[in-house]
Design a protein around this motif. Structure first.
Motif, PDB file in Angstrom:
ATOM      1  N   LEU A   1     -43.136  61.095  17.358  1.00 13.30           N
ATOM      2  CA  LEU A   1     -42.000  61.550  16.546  1.00 13.30           C
ATOM      3  C   LEU A   1     -40.674  61.011  17.070  1.00 13.30           C
ATOM      4  N   MET A   2     -40.487  61.076  18.377  1.00 14.17           N
ATOM      5  CA  MET A   2     -39.235  60.569  18.958  1.00 14.17           C
ATOM      6  C   MET A   2     -39.186  59.047  18.895  1.00 14.17           C
ATOM      7  N   SER A   3     -40.318  58.387  19.031  1.00 13.47           N
ATOM      8  CA  SER A   3     -40.364  56.932  18.880  1.00 13.47           C
ATOM      9  C   SER A   3     -40.022  56.545  17.448  1.00 13.47           C
ATOM     10  N   PHE A   4     -40.457  57.350  16.482  1.00 11.23           N
ATOM     11  CA  PHE A   4     -40.108  57.130  15.072  1.00 11.23           C
ATOM     12  C   PHE A   4     -38.594  57.222  14.888  1.00 11.23           C
ATOM     13  N   ALA A   5     -37.995  58.284  15.444  1.00 11.69           N
ATOM     14  CA  ALA A   5     -36.545  58.457  15.326  1.00 11.69           C
ATOM     15  C   ALA A   5     -35.799  57.308  15.999  1.00 11.69           C
ATOM     16  N   ALA A   6     -36.243  56.908  17.178  1.00 13.49           N
ATOM     17  CA  ALA A   6     -35.583  55.808  17.891  1.00 13.49           C
ATOM     18  C   ALA A   6     -35.729  54.497  17.132  1.00 13.49           C
ATOM     19  N   THR A   7     -36.901  54.258  16.571  1.00  9.06           N
ATOM     20  CA  THR A   7     -37.122  53.040  15.788  1.00  9.06           C
ATOM     21  C   THR A   7     -36.210  53.032  14.569  1.00  9.06           C
ATOM     22  N   LEU A   8     -36.123  54.163  13.907  1.00  8.00           N
ATOM     23  CA  LEU A   8     -35.286  54.292  12.715  1.00  8.00           C
ATOM     24  C   LEU A   8     -33.803  54.101  13.039  1.00  8.00           C
ATOM     25  N   LEU A   9     -33.341  54.701  14.139  1.00  8.31           N
ATOM     26  CA  LEU A   9     -31.917  54.711  14.451  1.00  8.31           C
ATOM     27  C   LEU A   9     -31.429  53.516  15.271  1.00  8.31           C
ATOM     28  N   PHE A  10     -32.288  52.949  16.136  1.00  6.71           N
ATOM     29  CA  PHE A  10     -31.798  51.971  17.102  1.00  6.71           C
ATOM     30  C   PHE A  10     -32.488  50.611  17.081  1.00  6.71           C
ATOM     31  N   LYS A  11     -33.622  50.482  16.429  1.00  7.13           N
ATOM     32  CA  LYS A  11     -34.410  49.256  16.573  1.00  7.13           C
ATOM     33  C   LYS A  11     -34.135  48.184  15.513  1.00  7.13           C
ATOM     34  N   ASN A  12     -33.505  48.511  14.408  1.00 11.70           N
ATOM     35  CA  ASN A  12     -33.280  47.536  13.329  1.00 11.70           C
ATOM     36  C   ASN A  12     -34.574  46.794  12.988  1.00 11.70           C
ATOM     37  N   ALA A  13     -35.618  47.552  12.708  1.00 11.58           N
ATOM     38  CA  ALA A  13     -36.952  46.986  12.520  1.00 11.58           C
ATOM     39  C   ALA A  13     -37.154  46.325  11.159  1.00 11.58           C
ATOM     40  N   GLY A  14     -36.360  46.709  10.178  1.00 11.81           N
ATOM     41  CA  GLY A  14     -36.496  46.113   8.855  1.00 11.81           C
ATOM     42  C   GLY A  14     -37.883  46.301   8.271  1.00 11.81           C
ATOM     43  N   ASN A  15     -38.436  45.215   7.717  1.00  3.95           N
ATOM     44  CA  ASN A  15     -39.755  45.314   7.080  1.00  3.95           C
ATOM     45  C   ASN A  15     -40.898  45.374   8.096  1.00  3.95           C
ATOM     46  N   GLN A  16     -40.591  45.308   9.382  1.00  2.37           N
ATOM     47  CA  GLN A  16     -41.589  45.437  10.450  1.00  2.37           C
ATOM     48  C   GLN A  16     -41.583  46.842  11.053  1.00  2.37           C
ATOM     49  N   PHE A  17     -41.060  47.804  10.288  1.00  2.37           N
ATOM     50  CA  PHE A  17     -40.854  49.154  10.821  1.00  2.37           C
ATOM     51  C   PHE A  17     -42.118  49.758  11.432  1.00  2.37           C
ATOM     52  N   VAL A  18     -43.220  49.723  10.702  1.00  3.70           N
ATOM     53  CA  VAL A  18     -44.452  50.347  11.195  1.00  3.70           C
ATOM     54  C   VAL A  18     -44.907  49.684  12.488  1.00  3.70           C
ATOM     55  N   ALA A  19     -44.876  48.375  12.534  1.00  2.00           N
ATOM     56  CA  ALA A  19     -45.300  47.650  13.740  1.00  2.00           C
ATOM     57  C   ALA A  19     -44.390  47.976  14.924  1.00  2.00           C
ATOM     58  N   VAL A  20     -43.087  48.006  14.686  1.00  2.00           N
ATOM     59  CA  VAL A  20     -42.133  48.300  15.763  1.00  2.00           C
ATOM     60  C   VAL A  20     -42.298  49.744  16.228  1.00  2.00           C
TER      61      VAL A  20
END
Length: 163
Positions: A99-118
């Motif tokens: 859950l926290m990795s999801f929030a961090a990915t959403l807020l800080f990672k700029n994952a774009g279309n690679q969101f699930v992988a990131v």
């Protein structure tokens, strides 16, 4: 350990600080390629965002799920206190890390279309650190601090055999 809602709030705040701050330091270090003194200060900027998210998730959702999982693994009335700690901590980590990795990915990672992988990679990178940090350092430190804030009265203390 906590005996009422107020104590649960205090315990959760302390645990969130120790866990989230350490995990932010860890993730910043991964992102910059190593640890440096600036990481400790930089982590406070993210803590302001991630701390409240972690508190809300833990206090309102994860702690209840972790307790339900733990109560299926051990009998709280007769088990050793360490078994109870492990039975609650492990599911808590298992739920909070993704859950926290999801929030961090959403807020800080700029994952774009690679969101699930990131997100999956972030979770995989964070899980070992979260697991060992919680069980070996944060959990014992937080319980130590909590016991000193809210000492048990001598007459109220019961042993496992008395329960």
């Amino acid at each position: 350990m906590p005996k009422n809602k107020f104590q649960e709030v205090i315990f959760t705040i302390i645990m969130v600080f120790f866990m989230v701050y350490a995990m932010i330091c860890y993730n910043i270090s991964l992102n910059i390629g190593g640890m440096s003194n600036t990481v400790f200060l930089s982590a406070f900027h993210e803590l302001v965002i991630m701390g409240p998210i972690a508190f809300i998730l833990d206090f309102f959702i994860v702690s209840k799920l972790a307790f339900m999982c733990a109560s299926r693994m051990v009998d709280f009335r007769s088990c050793h206190p360490f078994s109870k700690i492990l039975a609650i901590s492990v599911p808590s980590i298992a739920f909070m890390c993704p859950l926290m990795s999801f929030a961090a990915t959403l807020l800080f990672k700029n994952a774009g279309n690679q969101f699930v992988a990131v997100w999956l990679q972030t979770t995989a990178m964070n899980f070992p650190m979260a697991f060992f940090w919680q069980l070996i350092y944060a959990g014992p430190i937080v319980r130590f601090i909590f016991r000193h804030i809210f000492p048990e009265k001598e007459g109220a203390r019961q042993t496992a055999s008395e329960m």
